[in-house]
Enzyme design. Structure first.
Site, PDB file in Angstrom:
ATOM      1  N   ASN A  28       0.796  -1.375   0.076  1.00  0.00           N
ATOM      2  CA  ASN A  28       0.054   0.073   0.129  1.00  0.00           C
ATOM      3  C   ASN A  28       0.805   1.067  -0.044  1.00  0.00           C
ATOM      4  OD1 ASN A  28       0.648   0.290   3.030  1.00  0.00           O
ATOM      5  ND2 ASN A  28      -0.502  -1.782   2.918  1.00  0.00           N
ATOM      6  N   SER A  44      -8.424  -1.254   1.130  1.00  0.00           N
ATOM      7  CA  SER A  44      -8.029  -2.663   1.718  1.00  0.00           C
ATOM      8  C   SER A  44      -8.698  -3.415   0.788  1.00  0.00           C
ATOM      9  CB  SER A  44      -8.750  -2.786   3.143  1.00  0.00           C
ATOM     10  OG  SER A  44      -8.366  -4.115   3.616  1.00  0.00           O
ATOM     11  N   GLY A  45      -7.881  -4.450   0.221  1.00  0.00           N
ATOM     12  CA  GLY A  45      -8.259  -5.537  -0.504  1.00  0.00           C
ATOM     13  C   GLY A  45      -8.872  -5.400  -1.734  1.00  0.00           C
ATOM     14  N   SER A  73      -6.658   0.806   3.868  1.00  0.00           N
ATOM     15  CA  SER A  73      -5.684  -0.182   3.970  1.00  0.00           C
ATOM     16  C   SER A  73      -5.584  -0.385   5.526  1.00  0.00           C
ATOM     17  CB  SER A  73      -4.468   0.138   3.248  1.00  0.00           C
ATOM     18  OG  SER A  73      -3.094  -0.671   4.133  1.00  0.00           O
ATOM     19  N   SER A  74      -5.691  -1.647   5.950  1.00  0.00           N
ATOM     20  CA  SER A  74      -5.443  -2.015   7.328  1.00  0.00           C
ATOM     21  C   SER A  74      -3.968  -1.372   8.065  1.00  0.00           C
ATOM     22  CB  SER A  74      -5.394  -3.480   7.503  1.00  0.00           C
ATOM     23  OG  SER A  74      -4.672  -4.216   6.830  1.00  0.00           O
ATOM     24  N   ASP A  75      -2.998  -1.259   7.078  1.00  0.00           N
ATOM     25  CA  ASP A  75      -1.837  -0.578   7.459  1.00  0.00           C
ATOM     26  C   ASP A  75      -1.905   0.968   7.732  1.00  0.00           C
ATOM     27  OD1 ASP A  75      -0.323  -3.079   7.666  1.00  0.00           O
ATOM     28  OD2 ASP A  75      -0.033  -2.886   5.525  1.00  0.00           O
ATOM     29  N   HIS A  94       4.427   0.557   1.461  1.00  0.00           N
ATOM     30  CA  HIS A  94       4.922  -0.639   1.937  1.00  0.00           C
ATOM     31  C   HIS A  94       4.427  -1.677   1.142  1.00  0.00           C
ATOM     32  CE1 HIS A  94       4.785  -3.878   4.880  1.00  0.00           C
ATOM     33  NE2 HIS A  94       3.426  -4.023   4.795  1.00  0.00           N
ATOM     34  N   TYR A 226      24.909  16.097  -7.644  1.00  0.00           N
ATOM     35  CA  TYR A 226      24.474  15.079  -8.692  1.00  0.00           C
ATOM     36  C   TYR A 226      23.207  15.256  -9.266  1.00  0.00           C
ATOM     37  CZ  TYR A 226      22.926  10.362 -10.303  1.00  0.00           C
ATOM     38  OH  TYR A 226      22.576   9.437 -11.145  1.00  0.00           O
TER      39      TYR A 226
HETATM   40 ZN   LIG Z   1       2.559  -5.879   5.301  1.00  0.00          ZN
END
Ligand SMILES: [Zn+2]
Length: 231
Positions: A28, A44-45, A73-75, A94, A226
């Site tokens: 996610n 989520s999902g 998302s559960s996170d 993640h 750079y």
């Molecule tokens: Zn994870």
């Protein structure tokens, strides 16, 4: 609301798929609009190939849903800890990408074996401590965020644009969602190269300090030279 950020966050999520960092719906990416204190995150999902900007979920920094019909998302709580702790972060990614996750499962920091790594990380890629049982039983996702924060005490989010969560996988971040996804991709490449390096020579030694500093600081130091400069 947050249409542009929704599109950016969707694009960053799809970048993880294009770069082969994603198995099914794992992973996610989120992004934050700091002025409004609003976070946009993957739902989520929902399969990536079906995801549209309107599926993304908008929350405040406490995780209250401000807009969106789907569950975030559960996170999300892990992302929120990072946004609350580090004002300089504008995006979090993640994944369970294979090589970075393998290092996370081995609970081994990734040594800096060469300049690809040194261009992005000023030191090894750190790995968090194992989560305590009470942390897992409690606010697990939030406590995962705190483990990441503790892991960054010896460094900074810019000197370590990602860490490995022990027995789980990598979290990466950047100035926005696109850069967070980019760092997740780089982290996977670094993890893969380090794995092969040790396969070729199990006694391989990290790059010397001079080379590591040269590569990191020419891109990130106050005298960075750079690239074409970002102003
Ligand atoms: Zn994870």
């Amino acid at each position: 609301m947050q249409q542009r950020l929704r599109e950016q966050v969707l694009e960053a999520n799809l970048e993880l798929v294009r770069r082969n960092l994603v198995l099914y719906t794992f992973g996610n990416v989120s992004g934050i609009a700091r002025d409004e204190g609003l976070v946009v995150i993957k739902p989520s999902g929902v399969p990536y190939e079906q995801m549209k900007p309107e599926h993304l979920v908008v929350t405040d920094l406490d995780g209250n849903i401000v807009e969106g019909k789907l569950r975030p998302s559960s996170d999300l709580p892990t992302h929120l800890v990072l946004y609350n702790q580090f004002p300089e972060i504008g995006g979090v990614a993640h994944t369970h990408s294979e090589y970075a996750t393998a290092w996370a499962q081995a609970r081994q920091p990734i040594p800096c074996f060469g300049t690809t790594h040194a261009d992005y990380f000023h030191g090894p890629v750190p790995v968090t401590a194992e989560l305590a049982e009470a942390d897992i039983a409690g606010d697990y996702e939030k406590n995962t965020g705190h483990a990441v924060v503790r892991c960054l005490r010896q460094t900074t989010p810019s000197a370590a644009p990602g860490v490995l969560v022990a027995n789980h996988g990598p979290f990466a971040w950047g100035k926005d969602a696109a850069e967070a996804a980019h760092h997740a991709v780089i982290l996977e490449a670094i993890a893969r190269m380090a794995y092969f390096t040790l396969g070729i020579n199990a006694a391989a030694q990290p790059a010397g300090r001079a080379l590591h500093d040269k590569h990191y600081l020419r891109k990130h130091g106050k005298n960075a030279y750079y690239g074409q400069g970002s102003g």
